[in-house]
Design a protein around this motif. Structure first.
Motif, short mmCIF file in Angstrom:
data_model
loop_
_atom_site.label_atom_id
_atom_site.label_comp_id
_atom_site.label_asym_id
_atom_site.label_seq_id
_atom_site.Cartn_x
_atom_site.Cartn_y
_atom_site.Cartn_z
N LEU A 91 100.15 -67.10 42.82
CA LEU A 91 101.55 -66.66 42.78
C LEU A 91 101.95 -66.06 44.12
O LEU A 91 103.02 -66.37 44.65
CB LEU A 91 101.76 -65.64 41.65
CG LEU A 91 103.15 -65.02 41.55
CD1 LEU A 91 104.20 -66.08 41.26
CD2 LEU A 91 103.17 -63.94 40.48
N THR A 92 101.09 -65.22 44.68
CA THR A 92 101.37 -64.60 45.98
C THR A 92 101.53 -65.67 47.06
O THR A 92 102.46 -65.63 47.86
CB THR A 92 100.24 -63.62 46.35
OG1 THR A 92 100.09 -62.68 45.30
CG2 THR A 92 100.54 -62.89 47.64
N LEU A 115 104.95 -66.70 49.17
CA LEU A 115 104.91 -66.78 50.63
C LEU A 115 105.49 -68.11 51.11
O LEU A 115 106.28 -68.14 52.06
CB LEU A 115 103.48 -66.59 51.12
CG LEU A 115 103.25 -66.48 52.61
CD1 LEU A 115 104.01 -65.32 53.21
CD2 LEU A 115 101.77 -66.33 52.89
N ASP A 116 105.14 -69.20 50.45
CA ASP A 116 105.68 -70.52 50.81
C ASP A 116 107.20 -70.56 50.63
O ASP A 116 107.91 -71.15 51.45
CB ASP A 116 105.03 -71.62 49.97
CG ASP A 116 103.60 -71.91 50.37
OD1 ASP A 116 103.20 -71.54 51.50
OD2 ASP A 116 102.87 -72.52 49.56
N ILE A 117 107.68 -69.96 49.56
CA ILE A 117 109.13 -69.95 49.31
C ILE A 117 109.84 -69.15 50.41
O ILE A 117 110.84 -69.60 50.96
CB ILE A 117 109.44 -69.38 47.92
CG1 ILE A 117 108.95 -70.35 46.83
CG2 ILE A 117 110.94 -69.11 47.77
CD1 ILE A 117 109.01 -69.80 45.42
N TYR A 118 109.32 -67.97 50.73
CA TYR A 118 109.92 -67.17 51.80
C TYR A 118 109.89 -67.90 53.13
O TYR A 118 110.85 -67.87 53.90
CB TYR A 118 109.21 -65.82 51.94
CG TYR A 118 109.67 -64.77 50.94
CD1 TYR A 118 111.01 -64.57 50.65
CD2 TYR A 118 108.74 -63.97 50.30
CE1 TYR A 118 111.42 -63.61 49.76
CE2 TYR A 118 109.15 -62.99 49.39
CZ TYR A 118 110.49 -62.82 49.13
OH TYR A 118 110.90 -61.87 48.24
N LYS A 119 108.80 -68.58 53.41
CA LYS A 119 108.68 -69.36 54.65
C LYS A 119 109.76 -70.45 54.69
O LYS A 119 110.43 -70.63 55.70
CB LYS A 119 107.30 -70.00 54.74
CG LYS A 119 107.13 -70.94 55.92
CD LYS A 119 105.94 -71.86 55.74
CE LYS A 119 106.14 -72.74 54.56
NZ LYS A 119 106.08 -74.12 54.60
N GLN A 154 118.75 -74.54 45.46
CA GLN A 154 117.92 -73.33 45.31
C GLN A 154 117.79 -72.61 46.64
O GLN A 154 117.97 -71.40 46.72
CB GLN A 154 116.52 -73.70 44.80
CG GLN A 154 116.51 -74.24 43.39
CD GLN A 154 115.16 -74.83 43.02
OE1 GLN A 154 114.45 -75.39 43.85
NE2 GLN A 154 114.80 -74.71 41.75
N ILE A 155 117.49 -73.35 47.68
CA ILE A 155 117.26 -72.71 48.98
C ILE A 155 118.56 -72.16 49.55
O ILE A 155 118.56 -71.12 50.20
CB ILE A 155 116.55 -73.65 49.96
CG1 ILE A 155 115.95 -72.81 51.09
CG2 ILE A 155 117.47 -74.70 50.53
CD1 ILE A 155 114.75 -73.39 51.72
N GLN A 156 119.67 -72.82 49.30
CA GLN A 156 120.94 -72.32 49.81
C GLN A 156 121.31 -70.99 49.17
O GLN A 156 121.76 -70.07 49.85
CB GLN A 156 122.04 -73.37 49.61
CG GLN A 156 121.88 -74.55 50.54
CD GLN A 156 122.78 -75.72 50.20
OE1 GLN A 156 123.44 -75.73 49.16
NE2 GLN A 156 122.81 -76.71 51.07
N LEU A 157 121.09 -70.87 47.86
CA LEU A 157 121.37 -69.61 47.17
C LEU A 157 120.47 -68.49 47.69
O LEU A 157 120.94 -67.38 47.95
CB LEU A 157 121.16 -69.76 45.66
CG LEU A 157 122.26 -70.48 44.90
CD1 LEU A 157 121.84 -70.72 43.45
CD2 LEU A 157 123.55 -69.68 44.93
N LEU A 158 119.19 -68.78 47.85
CA LEU A 158 118.27 -67.76 48.34
C LEU A 158 118.54 -67.40 49.80
O LEU A 158 118.42 -66.24 50.18
CB LEU A 158 116.82 -68.24 48.17
CG LEU A 158 116.33 -68.30 46.73
CD1 LEU A 158 115.00 -69.02 46.64
CD2 LEU A 158 116.22 -66.90 46.14
N ALA A 159 118.91 -68.38 50.59
CA ALA A 159 119.20 -68.11 52.00
C ALA A 159 120.42 -67.20 52.15
O ALA A 159 120.46 -66.36 53.05
CB ALA A 159 119.43 -69.43 52.75
N LYS A 190 109.34 -68.05 39.42
CA LYS A 190 109.18 -67.47 40.77
C LYS A 190 110.55 -67.16 41.38
O LYS A 190 110.73 -66.11 41.99
CB LYS A 190 108.40 -68.43 41.67
CG LYS A 190 106.96 -68.58 41.28
CD LYS A 190 106.30 -69.63 42.15
CE LYS A 190 105.36 -70.45 41.33
NZ LYS A 190 104.89 -71.65 41.98
N LEU A 191 111.49 -68.07 41.19
CA LEU A 191 112.84 -67.84 41.72
C LEU A 191 113.52 -66.67 41.02
O LEU A 191 114.23 -65.89 41.66
CB LEU A 191 113.67 -69.12 41.61
CG LEU A 191 113.18 -70.30 42.44
CD1 LEU A 191 114.03 -71.54 42.18
CD2 LEU A 191 113.14 -69.97 43.92
#
Length: 180
Positions: free
Chosen positions: A126-127, A131-135, A156-161, A94-95
């Motif tokens: 998956l959808t 959505l949970d990850i984006y939230k 993980q969240i720091q890289l995506l943020a 997912k990432l």
């Protein structure tokens, strides 16, 4: 029933209704660990967390999922077996999909989606997971705290943020909500 809206009004008028709330993740985790330890079954934490996520607050569902997985795998419980049985994608997958999306790698995104469809992945799940990850990313960006993050590790969240703007997150959340 878990679907009281499907009961006919003539029957419903003759019933007493008791609404039960979902069981906490902590309580489900404690019970699953108890069962696994009593039965002498080796397990990893990620597998237990996956079962909790799939059970959606239902102890009966959690125990049923555990039973299904153990029938498939014998005396071990690991996350890869759960992903295979329920046709789910791993968190890493997912990432990687989100990274391809943010990088604009359309070919890779389309290849991934085709692979999901070909292997019979649960696209609705998956959808919802995306959505949970984006939230979580959005909450992390607004609070700068991991306290409210439920689906990702700190790195993980720091890289995506860093790679997602708030506007991009809100647009993607909107698209996923409309898709659901």
């Amino acid at each position: 029933t878990t679907e009281p809206h499907k009961i006919l009004p003539t029957i419903l008028s003759r019933c007493q209704r008791y609404d039960f709330s979902k069981i906490s993740d902590t309580a489900i985790k404690e019970r699953l660990r108890f069962v696994l330890e009593e039965e002498g079954i080796e397990y990893d934490e990620e597998a237990v967390n996956l079962i909790i996520s799939l059970s959606d607050g239902g102890m009966r569902d959690a125990l049923s999922i555990l039973d299904q997985v153990l029938a498939y795998t014998s005396n071990t419980l690991n996350s890869s077996d759960i992903l295979d049985i329920f046709q789910l994608e791993s968190k890493e997958e997912k990432l990687a999909l989100l990274t391809d999306l943010v990088n604009g790698d359309t070919a890779s995104v389309l290849n991934r989606i085709n692979q999901y469809i070909t292997k019979g992945s649960d696209i609705k799940r998956l959808t919802s997971d995306l959505l949970d990850i984006y939230k979580d990313i959005l909450i992390y960006q607004r609070t700068n705290s991991l306290k409210y993050v439920s689906s990702l590790k700190s790195e993980q969240i720091q890289l995506l943020a860093e790679s997602h703007t708030e506007k991009m997150l809100l647009e993607n959340i909107d698209v996923l909500l409309n898709t659901i």
